[in-house]
Design a protein around this motif. Sequence first.
Motif, short mmCIF file in Angstrom:
data_model
loop_
_atom_site.label_atom_id
_atom_site.label_comp_id
_atom_site.label_asym_id
_atom_site.label_seq_id
_atom_site.Cartn_x
_atom_site.Cartn_y
_atom_site.Cartn_z
N PRO A 116 0.78 -1.24 0.00
CA PRO A 116 0.00 0.00 0.00
C PRO A 116 0.82 1.30 0.00
CG PRO A 116 -1.02 -1.60 1.44
CD PRO A 116 0.28 -2.20 1.01
N LEU A 117 1.76 1.45 0.92
CA LEU A 117 2.53 2.70 0.97
C LEU A 117 3.35 2.92 -0.30
CD1 LEU A 117 3.36 5.23 2.50
CD2 LEU A 117 5.16 3.89 3.62
N PRO A 118 4.08 1.91 -0.82
CA PRO A 118 4.80 2.13 -2.08
C PRO A 118 3.87 2.50 -3.24
CG PRO A 118 5.61 0.15 -1.02
CD PRO A 118 4.42 0.61 -0.23
N LEU A 119 2.67 1.94 -3.27
CA LEU A 119 1.73 2.29 -4.34
C LEU A 119 1.29 3.75 -4.23
CD1 LEU A 119 -0.52 -0.92 -4.63
CD2 LEU A 119 1.25 -0.11 -6.22
N VAL A 120 1.10 4.22 -3.00
CA VAL A 120 0.77 5.64 -2.81
C VAL A 120 1.94 6.51 -3.28
CG1 VAL A 120 0.24 7.43 -1.10
CG2 VAL A 120 -0.81 5.19 -0.90
N ALA A 121 3.17 6.09 -2.94
CA ALA A 121 4.35 6.84 -3.38
C ALA A 121 4.46 6.83 -4.90
CB ALA A 121 5.61 6.24 -2.74
N LEU A 122 4.19 5.67 -5.53
CA LEU A 122 4.24 5.58 -6.99
C LEU A 122 3.19 6.49 -7.63
CD1 LEU A 122 5.37 4.28 -9.56
CD2 LEU A 122 3.71 2.42 -9.24
#
Length: 591
Positions: A116-122
């Motif tokens: 979830p957090l990496p997808l938000v960053a992406l």
Amino acid sequence: MQFLTARHCWIVLGALTCVFHIGLIFYGLVPNLVARPLHMALILPWVFVFGATTRFSSVTGSVIAAIGIAGCIWIAVNHQMLRNQYGFLEDEFQVTLAVVLLLIVMDGARRMIGWPLPLVALAALLYGLYGQHIPGEFGHAGTPLRSFLGTLVVAEGGIWGSLTGVSVGVVAIFVIFGAVLNAGEAGQGFMNVASAAAGRLVGGAAKVSVLSSALFGSISGSASANVASTGAITLPAMTKLGYPKRLAAAVEAVASSGGQIMPPLMGAGAFVMVELTGVPYAQIMLAALLPAILYFLAVWMGINAYAQRFELKAVPADQRPTRRAVLITSAFFMVPFSVLLLAMFASGFTPQYAAALAIFAAIAALFFDATPRSNVAQGFARLGDAMLTAGKQVAMIAAIILCASIIIGVLGITGLGVKITSVILSGSGGALWPALLLTALACLLLGMEVPTTAAYVICVSVAGPALIELGLEPLQAHLFVFWFALLSTITPPVCGAVFIAAGMIGENWLRVAVTAMALGLGLYIIPLSMIANPSLIRLGQEPLWALTAFLHVGFGLSCLSYALIGKGSALLRLVLIILGFATTFAGLFAN
């Protein structure tokens, strides 16, 4: 022998991590573009290699870690040149390096905490790169690729920003302190003090869980770690005494979640709050103290209410620690804690310098056992465990903060945070309470996907300015957001502390979650009461009014707990609900 050799290598790396971060405190000023990249370089092996389950994952992880370490060291070595570039990448090598480091940061967060957090960053990166094509209010003017990537990677506006500075300079030190403290007898000391204080009471085993989790959580700052450690002792104790499994697991989950709001650590949130608000750490600790105590008071009252419905026995006398054991084991955490508090409040040292002194005291305590006698061999074994734990925990928090820093960097570059703030203001009609409810909902939704600290940082970056514009003090707004970012630990569908506790005791997680939400009533009410009663967080400035607010909010929470959990007629419950809300939000009627 191979296992021991590998273990020794990780202990050495953990020790190097500890020496680096403690050394920064005593060495003096180190350029940010040196300290912060080296901080990342030290955590990469833990993220990509430690815990690898297959040879393939170990090899690929080692390659990724090596590339990342080389990139971080290149930035640290060339920091002066990069500073003079003012966030602009000058050649293709630097562009490639920026892309690689951003990918490594996001993949590191994925390996530590999931997608979830990496997808938000992406999504944030894609918005920064292509947002100029979005029509209307949410588009932006666009930023040249080399300036955009450079700001995020070779300047102090992205992964080397102020949040990472907090991770390097303060959070890592307190994580090391917690790791060293817990490697010795301090954990048993917490349990003994809690058992001696509450074990003889009605519902004593549950209340031991509440007190021990409050004490342990104050230094671990992790709901999951708290459940796994204190729950290993308290859950079997409660089930042996006949407590319903759902209640035992709920008590442990709710009590353990409180560790992230209990000073001094607050799950690293307190130190991030210092950076974002500019409020001194000591003032944040004092502001957070009474609400945290209220949270555990509400759990305590909930246990008393459940005692009306179930036979919640006390801990048998033969299972409670002796007075001598309590005195001896409590010293293992009281001495380091005393060093920490005296250094901060009596001597006026910075929190990180005080924590470094407390670490030295905690290391000395590792070489003594509960008899108490010195045991050098055991002391070095414990020190090795502490270095191993410190390395893993520093890496976990750093991976989260580095990835969250990408999001914060993009918000700053594109101005998206200001636009979301205007949406909150317009959606609430310029009224404070609707804006608070919108913010609470956003915190709950985001907190279901990312850890509390990351959810807090992201939410407060976009909603904090709106709440402050509507009249809240900065610290009020930040504490409100931080508390609601914690909701997901016990609130379905994603409730990490509940899942762990339910799994440990063999109970249906949904039954545990429903019970936990009733016991954790304070988690939903107290953030709102901090807005209705601003004096509650002004213990340092208005102690008398703060304690007055504490008493009537505590009374209101007790009424609500008994109305929700205890026995009684419908009329009695209604009276308790009205009385509870009236006293909890008395500040609204006074204004």
